[in-house]
Design a protein around this motif. Structure first.
Motif, short mmCIF file in Angstrom:
data_model
loop_
_atom_site.label_atom_id
_atom_site.label_comp_id
_atom_site.label_asym_id
_atom_site.label_seq_id
_atom_site.Cartn_x
_atom_site.Cartn_y
_atom_site.Cartn_z
N GLY A 172 15.64 1.52 -8.76
CA GLY A 172 14.38 1.03 -9.30
C GLY A 172 14.28 1.38 -10.77
N TYR A 173 13.75 0.47 -11.55
CA TYR A 173 13.70 0.69 -13.00
C TYR A 173 12.45 0.08 -13.60
N PHE A 174 12.06 0.60 -14.75
CA PHE A 174 11.10 -0.03 -15.65
C PHE A 174 11.86 -0.38 -16.93
N ALA A 175 11.72 -1.61 -17.39
CA ALA A 175 12.37 -2.03 -18.64
C ALA A 175 11.29 -2.47 -19.62
N GLU A 196 11.02 -3.18 -11.39
CA GLU A 196 11.70 -3.80 -10.26
C GLU A 196 12.33 -2.74 -9.37
N SER A 197 12.37 -3.02 -8.05
CA SER A 197 12.95 -2.09 -7.08
C SER A 197 13.83 -2.85 -6.11
N VAL A 198 14.92 -2.20 -5.68
CA VAL A 198 15.82 -2.83 -4.71
C VAL A 198 15.15 -3.00 -3.36
N LEU A 199 14.04 -2.32 -3.12
CA LEU A 199 13.32 -2.47 -1.86
C LEU A 199 12.56 -3.79 -1.78
N ASP A 200 12.44 -4.47 -2.90
CA ASP A 200 11.73 -5.75 -2.95
C ASP A 200 12.74 -6.88 -2.73
N PRO A 201 12.52 -7.76 -1.72
CA PRO A 201 13.46 -8.86 -1.51
C PRO A 201 13.52 -9.83 -2.69
N HIS A 202 12.49 -9.83 -3.55
CA HIS A 202 12.47 -10.69 -4.73
C HIS A 202 12.99 -9.97 -5.97
N VAL A 203 13.69 -8.86 -5.81
CA VAL A 203 14.08 -8.03 -6.95
C VAL A 203 14.83 -8.84 -8.01
N VAL A 204 14.51 -8.56 -9.27
CA VAL A 204 15.21 -9.14 -10.42
C VAL A 204 16.04 -8.03 -11.03
N THR A 205 17.34 -8.20 -11.07
CA THR A 205 18.19 -7.15 -11.62
C THR A 205 17.98 -7.04 -13.12
N LEU A 206 18.32 -5.88 -13.66
CA LEU A 206 18.14 -5.65 -15.09
C LEU A 206 18.98 -6.63 -15.90
N ARG A 208 0.84 -1.19 0.00
CA ARG A 208 0.00 0.00 0.00
C ARG A 208 0.88 1.25 0.00
N GLY A 209 0.31 2.35 -0.43
CA GLY A 209 1.04 3.61 -0.42
C GLY A 209 1.91 3.78 -1.64
N ALA A 210 2.77 4.78 -1.58
CA ALA A 210 3.63 5.12 -2.72
C ALA A 210 4.63 4.01 -3.02
N HIS A 211 5.03 3.93 -4.27
CA HIS A 211 6.04 2.97 -4.71
C HIS A 211 7.29 3.75 -5.13
N PRO A 212 8.25 3.92 -4.21
CA PRO A 212 9.45 4.69 -4.56
C PRO A 212 10.14 4.12 -5.79
N PHE A 213 10.54 5.01 -6.68
CA PHE A 213 11.27 4.70 -7.91
C PHE A 213 10.40 4.06 -8.99
N LEU A 214 9.15 3.71 -8.66
CA LEU A 214 8.29 3.03 -9.63
C LEU A 214 6.93 3.73 -9.70
N GLY A 215 6.97 5.04 -9.91
CA GLY A 215 5.76 5.84 -9.90
C GLY A 215 4.95 5.73 -11.18
N HIS A 216 3.75 6.32 -11.13
CA HIS A 216 2.82 6.25 -12.26
C HIS A 216 3.39 6.87 -13.53
N GLN A 217 4.00 8.03 -13.41
CA GLN A 217 4.45 8.72 -14.61
C GLN A 217 5.58 7.99 -15.32
N ARG A 218 6.46 7.35 -14.54
CA ARG A 218 7.51 6.55 -15.17
C ARG A 218 6.90 5.37 -15.93
N LEU A 219 5.90 4.75 -15.34
CA LEU A 219 5.25 3.65 -16.02
C LEU A 219 4.57 4.13 -17.30
N ARG A 220 3.88 5.27 -17.22
CA ARG A 220 3.19 5.78 -18.40
C ARG A 220 4.19 6.13 -19.50
N GLU A 221 5.33 6.68 -19.11
CA GLU A 221 6.35 7.06 -20.08
C GLU A 221 6.83 5.87 -20.90
#
Length: 214
Positions: free
Chosen positions: A196-199, A163-173, A38-51
């Motif tokens: 955090g990145y979107f690929a 993917e974000s480094v805050l997630d213990p299941h993070v998958v690196t690029l 819940r709440g904000a997703h640091p580094f993985l915000g809406h506008q980055r996803l839309r972009e």
């Protein structure tokens, strides 16, 4: 004091052990732990996803693992009124939660489906785009899921993985690019950075049919 140091060391050991266990035993996040997403997703915000997803009104979009609808709701709004967002999860409570949130916002273009990411109940080449955010690492067979996503994408379609480094299941690029390539997906672009990145990926020259993946 020595006992304080001992407690700190034990706590750190437990945390490290928990992270190692999560990374070696991938599984979906239970609905009972929804407060984690819940709440904000640091580094993985809406506008980055839309972009990087580049959603257009009228498109048919697929999301794997909607959680509480953090990304589902804005994407549904971006592709409305004629577009459809199909959300997929193995845990029905996540689907129900997202649909309730959509109803509160008068969004009627979200269609829930209970299914496994490695065996999607959709026709070949049926989606304009697909996305999953902090979800791929929870799938035991990531390449199988990526092959399925490739199969259901139209030629020229877009797959976005967040993917974000805050997630213990993070998958690196680096790992993601290798697994996506093995699944027949071509790396196209990325936004974000080390935290955090979107690929974005696109299907290879030839789409993968259900018969080819089995």
């Amino acid at each position: 004091m020595p006992w304080i140091l001992l407690v700190v060391v034990l706590v750190l050991a437990l945390l490290i052990g928990a992270v190692v266990w999560l990374r070696t035993h991938p599984s979906p996040l239970p609905y009972s732990q929804r407060f984690f997403v819940r709440g904000a997703h640091p580094f993985l915000g809406h506008q980055r996803l839309r972009e990087i997803l580049e959603p257009e009104p009228g498109e048919r979009v697929l999301e794997i693992g909607p959680g509480t609808g953090y990304h589902s709701l804005p994407v549904a709004a971006w592709i409305s009124p004629a577009g459809t967002l199909a959300i997929v999860d193995v845990i029905p409570e996540w689907l129900d939660h997202t649909v309730r949130e959509a109803e509160r916002r008068d969004l009627a273009n979200i269609v829930p489906t209970r299914a496994d990411a490695t065996s999607l109940p959709f026709e070949d080449r049926s989606f304009d785009s697909a996305f999953l955010v902090q979800v791929l690492g929870e799938v035991p067979d990531q390449e199988a899921a990526l092959r399925e996503l490739r199969r259901v994408l139209k030629p020229g379609g877009r797959l976005v993985v967040g993917e974000s480094v805050l997630d213990p299941h993070v998958v690196t690029l680096r790992v993601l690019r290798r697994r996506a390539g093995a699944a027949g997906l071509r790396f196209d672009d990325t936004v974000g950075g080390a935290l955090g990145y979107f690929a974005r990926f696109r299907p290879g020259a030839e789409s993968l049919s259900r018969s080819q993946r089995s």
